[in-house]
Design a protein around this motif. Structure first.
Motif, PDB file in Angstrom:
ATOM      1  N   ASP A  52      -1.919 -21.258 -36.486  1.00 20.54           N
ATOM      2  CA  ASP A  52      -1.242 -21.265 -37.770  1.00 20.54           C
ATOM      3  C   ASP A  52      -1.660 -22.531 -38.517  1.00 20.54           C
ATOM      4  O   ASP A  52      -1.221 -23.624 -38.211  1.00 20.54           O
ATOM      5  CB  ASP A  52       0.262 -21.218 -37.536  1.00 20.54           C
ATOM      6  CG  ASP A  52       1.049 -21.208 -38.836  1.00 20.54           C
ATOM      7  OD1 ASP A  52       0.478 -21.527 -39.888  1.00 20.54           O
ATOM      8  OD2 ASP A  52       2.230 -20.862 -38.790  1.00 20.54           O
ATOM      9  N   HIS A  53      -2.512 -22.357 -39.532  1.00 16.15           N
ATOM     10  CA  HIS A  53      -3.075 -23.519 -40.227  1.00 16.15           C
ATOM     11  C   HIS A  53      -2.044 -24.301 -41.012  1.00 16.15           C
ATOM     12  O   HIS A  53      -2.322 -25.386 -41.486  1.00 16.15           O
ATOM     13  CB  HIS A  53      -4.166 -23.068 -41.205  1.00 16.15           C
ATOM     14  CG  HIS A  53      -5.387 -22.583 -40.517  1.00 16.15           C
ATOM     15  ND1 HIS A  53      -6.130 -23.380 -39.676  1.00 16.15           N
ATOM     16  CD2 HIS A  53      -6.007 -21.381 -40.529  1.00 16.15           C
ATOM     17  CE1 HIS A  53      -7.157 -22.691 -39.214  1.00 16.15           C
ATOM     18  NE2 HIS A  53      -7.107 -21.478 -39.703  1.00 16.15           N
ATOM     19  N   PHE A  54      -0.865 -23.725 -41.194  1.00 16.65           N
ATOM     20  CA  PHE A  54       0.095 -24.373 -42.072  1.00 16.65           C
ATOM     21  C   PHE A  54       1.248 -24.991 -41.289  1.00 16.65           C
ATOM     22  O   PHE A  54       2.198 -25.495 -41.856  1.00 16.65           O
ATOM     23  CB  PHE A  54       0.611 -23.353 -43.095  1.00 16.65           C
ATOM     24  CG  PHE A  54       1.158 -23.999 -44.334  1.00 16.65           C
ATOM     25  CD1 PHE A  54       0.337 -24.793 -45.132  1.00 16.65           C
ATOM     26  CD2 PHE A  54       2.469 -23.833 -44.706  1.00 16.65           C
ATOM     27  CE1 PHE A  54       0.839 -25.388 -46.269  1.00 16.65           C
ATOM     28  CE2 PHE A  54       2.975 -24.427 -45.851  1.00 16.65           C
ATOM     29  CZ  PHE A  54       2.158 -25.203 -46.634  1.00 16.65           C
ATOM     30  N   SER A  55       1.155 -24.955 -39.935  1.00 17.03           N
ATOM     31  CA  SER A  55       2.198 -25.599 -39.132  1.00 17.03           C
ATOM     32  C   SER A  55       2.184 -27.101 -39.403  1.00 17.03           C
ATOM     33  O   SER A  55       1.128 -27.692 -39.574  1.00 17.03           O
ATOM     34  CB  SER A  55       1.938 -25.362 -37.647  1.00 17.03           C
ATOM     35  OG  SER A  55       2.161 -24.012 -37.326  1.00 17.03           O
ATOM     36  N   ARG A  56       3.356 -27.691 -39.423  1.00 13.58           N
ATOM     37  CA  ARG A  56       3.448 -29.143 -39.582  1.00 13.58           C
ATOM     38  C   ARG A  56       2.930 -29.825 -38.334  1.00 13.58           C
ATOM     39  O   ARG A  56       3.149 -29.371 -37.233  1.00 13.58           O
ATOM     40  CB  ARG A  56       4.906 -29.550 -39.791  1.00 13.58           C
ATOM     41  CG  ARG A  56       5.331 -29.368 -41.230  1.00 13.58           C
ATOM     42  CD  ARG A  56       6.657 -30.085 -41.442  1.00 13.58           C
ATOM     43  NE  ARG A  56       7.352 -29.557 -42.596  1.00 13.58           N
ATOM     44  CZ  ARG A  56       7.443 -30.190 -43.755  1.00 13.58           C
ATOM     45  NH1 ARG A  56       6.864 -31.346 -43.928  1.00 13.58           N
ATOM     46  NH2 ARG A  56       8.109 -29.660 -44.753  1.00 13.58           N
ATOM     47  N   THR A  75     -13.021 -22.086 -51.627  1.00 10.86           N
ATOM     48  CA  THR A  75     -12.124 -20.955 -51.847  1.00 10.86           C
ATOM     49  C   THR A  75     -12.953 -19.762 -52.307  1.00 10.86           C
ATOM     50  O   THR A  75     -13.669 -19.852 -53.298  1.00 10.86           O
ATOM     51  CB  THR A  75     -11.044 -21.296 -52.893  1.00 10.86           C
ATOM     52  OG1 THR A  75     -10.223 -22.353 -52.379  1.00 10.86           O
ATOM     53  CG2 THR A  75     -10.168 -20.090 -53.199  1.00 10.86           C
ATOM     54  N   VAL A 105      -8.281 -13.477 -51.342  1.00 13.09           N
ATOM     55  CA  VAL A 105      -8.737 -14.863 -51.481  1.00 13.09           C
ATOM     56  C   VAL A 105      -8.496 -15.605 -50.173  1.00 13.09           C
ATOM     57  O   VAL A 105      -7.508 -15.366 -49.481  1.00 13.09           O
ATOM     58  CB  VAL A 105      -8.020 -15.557 -52.664  1.00 13.09           C
ATOM     59  CG1 VAL A 105      -6.521 -15.673 -52.419  1.00 13.09           C
ATOM     60  CG2 VAL A 105      -8.615 -16.931 -52.943  1.00 13.09           C
ATOM     61  N   ASP A 106      -9.433 -16.485 -49.832  1.00 15.37           N
ATOM     62  CA  ASP A 106      -9.301 -17.275 -48.611  1.00 15.37           C
ATOM     63  C   ASP A 106      -9.886 -18.661 -48.865  1.00 15.37           C
ATOM     64  O   ASP A 106     -10.877 -18.807 -49.577  1.00 15.37           O
ATOM     65  CB  ASP A 106     -10.050 -16.595 -47.464  1.00 15.37           C
ATOM     66  CG  ASP A 106      -9.612 -17.145 -46.109  1.00 15.37           C
ATOM     67  OD1 ASP A 106      -8.403 -17.261 -45.875  1.00 15.37           O
ATOM     68  OD2 ASP A 106     -10.486 -17.462 -45.288  1.00 15.37           O
ATOM     69  N   THR A 107      -9.256 -19.685 -48.284  1.00 16.16           N
ATOM     70  CA  THR A 107      -9.696 -21.062 -48.488  1.00 16.16           C
ATOM     71  C   THR A 107      -9.973 -21.742 -47.156  1.00 16.16           C
ATOM     72  O   THR A 107      -9.186 -21.618 -46.222  1.00 16.16           O
ATOM     73  CB  THR A 107      -8.619 -21.866 -49.250  1.00 16.16           C
ATOM     74  OG1 THR A 107      -8.421 -21.278 -50.529  1.00 16.16           O
ATOM     75  CG2 THR A 107      -9.042 -23.317 -49.434  1.00 16.16           C
ATOM     76  N   SER A 127     -13.200 -28.324 -50.027  1.00 13.46           N
ATOM     77  CA  SER A 127     -12.618 -27.016 -49.766  1.00 13.46           C
ATOM     78  C   SER A 127     -13.467 -25.952 -50.435  1.00 13.46           C
ATOM     79  O   SER A 127     -14.099 -26.201 -51.468  1.00 13.46           O
ATOM     80  CB  SER A 127     -11.161 -26.925 -50.224  1.00 13.46           C
ATOM     81  OG  SER A 127     -11.074 -26.972 -51.625  1.00 13.46           O
ATOM     82  N   ARG A 134      -9.021 -29.155 -41.662  1.00 18.40           N
ATOM     83  CA  ARG A 134      -7.948 -28.201 -41.343  1.00 18.40           C
ATOM     84  C   ARG A 134      -8.593 -26.939 -40.763  1.00 18.40           C
ATOM     85  O   ARG A 134      -8.141 -26.427 -39.766  1.00 18.40           O
ATOM     86  CB  ARG A 134      -7.152 -27.821 -42.594  1.00 18.40           C
ATOM     87  CG  ARG A 134      -6.706 -29.004 -43.412  1.00 18.40           C
ATOM     88  CD  ARG A 134      -5.466 -29.689 -42.826  1.00 18.40           C
ATOM     89  NE  ARG A 134      -5.219 -30.928 -43.551  1.00 18.40           N
ATOM     90  CZ  ARG A 134      -4.096 -31.615 -43.479  1.00 18.40           C
ATOM     91  NH1 ARG A 134      -3.104 -31.221 -42.694  1.00 18.40           N
ATOM     92  NH2 ARG A 134      -3.962 -32.729 -44.165  1.00 18.40           N
ATOM     93  N   HIS A 135      -9.642 -26.488 -41.410  1.00 21.28           N
ATOM     94  CA  HIS A 135     -10.323 -25.278 -40.952  1.00 21.28           C
ATOM     95  C   HIS A 135     -11.694 -25.576 -40.361  1.00 21.28           C
ATOM     96  O   HIS A 135     -12.294 -24.723 -39.721  1.00 21.28           O
ATOM     97  CB  HIS A 135     -10.483 -24.290 -42.109  1.00 21.28           C
ATOM     98  CG  HIS A 135      -9.190 -23.868 -42.720  1.00 21.28           C
ATOM     99  ND1 HIS A 135      -8.617 -24.539 -43.762  1.00 21.28           N
ATOM    100  CD2 HIS A 135      -8.345 -22.856 -42.418  1.00 21.28           C
ATOM    101  CE1 HIS A 135      -7.477 -23.949 -44.090  1.00 21.28           C
ATOM    102  NE2 HIS A 135      -7.289 -22.939 -43.294  1.00 21.28           N
ATOM    103  N   ASP A 157      -6.595 -14.761 -36.822  1.00 16.03           N
ATOM    104  CA  ASP A 157      -5.611 -15.642 -36.175  1.00 16.03           C
ATOM    105  C   ASP A 157      -5.557 -15.421 -34.663  1.00 16.03           C
ATOM    106  O   ASP A 157      -4.730 -16.035 -33.982  1.00 16.03           O
ATOM    107  CB  ASP A 157      -4.209 -15.382 -36.753  1.00 16.03           C
ATOM    108  CG  ASP A 157      -4.097 -15.793 -38.209  1.00 16.03           C
ATOM    109  OD1 ASP A 157      -4.876 -16.673 -38.629  1.00 16.03           O
ATOM    110  OD2 ASP A 157      -3.257 -15.238 -38.927  1.00 16.03           O
ATOM    111  N   VAL A 211     -10.499 -25.539 -45.709  1.00 13.60           N
ATOM    112  CA  VAL A 211     -10.282 -26.942 -46.076  1.00 13.60           C
ATOM    113  C   VAL A 211     -10.817 -27.848 -44.957  1.00 13.60           C
ATOM    114  O   VAL A 211     -10.546 -27.609 -43.784  1.00 13.60           O
ATOM    115  CB  VAL A 211      -8.771 -27.224 -46.281  1.00 13.60           C
ATOM    116  CG1 VAL A 211      -8.543 -28.662 -46.738  1.00 13.60           C
ATOM    117  CG2 VAL A 211      -8.160 -26.248 -47.267  1.00 13.60           C
TER     118      VAL A 211
END
Lengths: 308, 308
Positions: B304-308, B136, B49-51, B134, B56-57, B213, B53
């Motif tokens: 890294d899409h989830f970095s703050r 998914t 699975v891939d999302t 989004s 963000r993406h 990545d 957003v």
């Protein structure tokens, strides 16, 4: 079960690692580009996806984080139950805003609860940042002969599992600013009727749907897919205490099953086995749509998350 | 292929109907609680699975709606390619804000493009309202022997498909407020290397990952999963015109494949067959992590899409 492969560095992978740690042996094979699993020979693959979006499907604070994540996954698993399929694994895709970052382990625990209750595993997933929390669950299962929505025939009897109306009652109170009331558990901790569905299919049920949009609305889907009319007897609808049939008919997110069967099903045996009632609530006739007999109001149309 | 079952009324179902109409025979079996499909006997199920957003993406306006939806689905299909799996179907879950409601058919077209290019079908989905778009995508496939990240061994040769750096170059220009430049197509219309991966696996490749990545970052995943060191020769990295290896090493969302093989692979035959190069770019050694030889800068860490 083999556990996760080592992952590379990065915040996304740290988040995944913390969830995998929480899941322990409930996560299986996560860490490659995709999960690999075998299915029993001769059975078909069953797959479905469902998404719960903050402020559309749930409101923060109405339930614990763990409960709302569990509900989201149960909603998806319920679609496997509606096909009488056995779960083979779930994939979880989370969009997590900053405001929810500290709740990651609560989310993991809720996912773990749902997966454990269904006797299955987390086999893959994805995590992204975003502005609103969403939980997308893909469920995979297997079945020899699926129970389809299209399997209802004229003359079939209609049954429903469990007692309806709890989620509607709890939601009504929560929206009113009160506590969730006596039926909180029915709303907060639904159960996917997986074992129940397989029992029903083995004993002759020919069609099923899970009640996610409300009994009346979901009955319409069966009627449309099967090309028949479903006649529901309002006084027979099994309701939780102090909830009228009219509310129970519109109560969504029940995750109980509506089934059609050409043969009479043994409700006493069902209740002895599963601890919930199996109630005859109507019949299948020639025609189309759904007719509710003995209701004091017109059949409600259920909840549509995508209405403007 | 059988098409969708009749669906009940409601805005959500109207939206689904309009997309199904657009997909025609590319949508298969949608409309029950879950999709049912058979897999070739003896092969394993592969699932991922891939999302994607919004903001963000992807950024609205950088690509057409059709292109961005196609990219989102290709990104997920690319994970099947990385396992050398054959696609069996995709499930699409959309969260669609009001501001995107008029773009529903563009989204459907992009999903249809990706699915058609991969020779597969849309077998299920879900649509919800929300505040940010989004997409998914769950991809299902089958494979006899999967190509895992963990299959690289000391002494293996490393190869990469295609030419890298196009997406990074296009993104750099777009973020800079310019047009996407000469490599727009590599960014806007990536291809999942599904047939290529099967060819590579059949000829002896033992490990693979798709470059989502960036080459350097994804090589680290292979190193971690296989317990080895990957040595990349920077001067050998195949780059699109006017893009240096340093940028190509960090270029994410390539959807090319990094493979390890104990045997030499026939690059000329590969290029003749698929019209893209297969380039030897290094070797697998004892140790850990990734070493880039001949680079002017340290190996970049990827996105890294989830970095703050």
């Amino acid at each position: 079960m083999s556990n996760a492969l080592p992952l590379g560095p990065g915040a996304e992978f740290d988040a995944i690692r913390s969830m995998l740690e929480r899941w322990g042996p409930r996560a299986s094979g996560v860490g490659d580009d995709a999960a690999v699993l075998g299915l029993p020979r001769g059975e078909s693959l069953v797959a479905s996806v469902d998404t719960a979006v903050e402020n559309r499907h749930f409101v923060r604070g109405w339930l614990t984080t763990r409960e709302l994540a569990r509900r989201a996954v149960v909603a998806a698993l319920s679609d496997l139950a509606a096909m009488a399929a056995t779960p083979a694994g779930v994939l979880i895709s989370l969009i997590v805003p900053d405001a929810w970052r500290d709740e990651l382990l609560g989310l993991a625990d809720g996912v773990g609860d749902a997966v454990r209750d269904a006797g299955t595993y987390i086999i893959g997933g994805n995590i992204s940042a975003g502005d609103e929390l969403s939980i997308t669950t893909t469920v995979l299962g297997h079945v020899y002969v699926p129970l389809a929505r299209s399997g209802a025939h004229v003359g079939d009897r209609l049954y429903v599992t469990g007692r309806l109306g709890g989620p509607a009652d709890a939601l009504f109170r929560l929206r009113d600013g009160r506590d969730a009331g006596p039926h909180r558990d029915r709303f907060a901790r639904p159960v996917a009727r997986i074992a129940e569905a397989r029992w029903l299919a083995e004993r002759g049920a020919s069609a099923a749907i899970d009640i996610s949009d409300g009994l009346a609305a979901d009955a319409r889907h069966v009627a449309a897919a099967s090309g028949v009319r479903l006649v529901l007897d309002s006084p027979d609808i099994p309701c939780v205490s102090d909830v009228p049939a009219e509310l129970a008919l519109a109560s969504g997110e029940e995750y109980e099953l509506l089934v059609a069967s050409p043969v009479a099903l043994d409700a006493a045996e069902f209740e002895a086995r599963f601890g919930i009632p199996l109630t005859p609530i109507g019949i299948v006739e020639h025609g189309s749509d759904v007719v509710v007999r003995g209701a004091r109001v017109a059949a409600p149309s259920g909840h549509d998350h995508f209405s403007r």
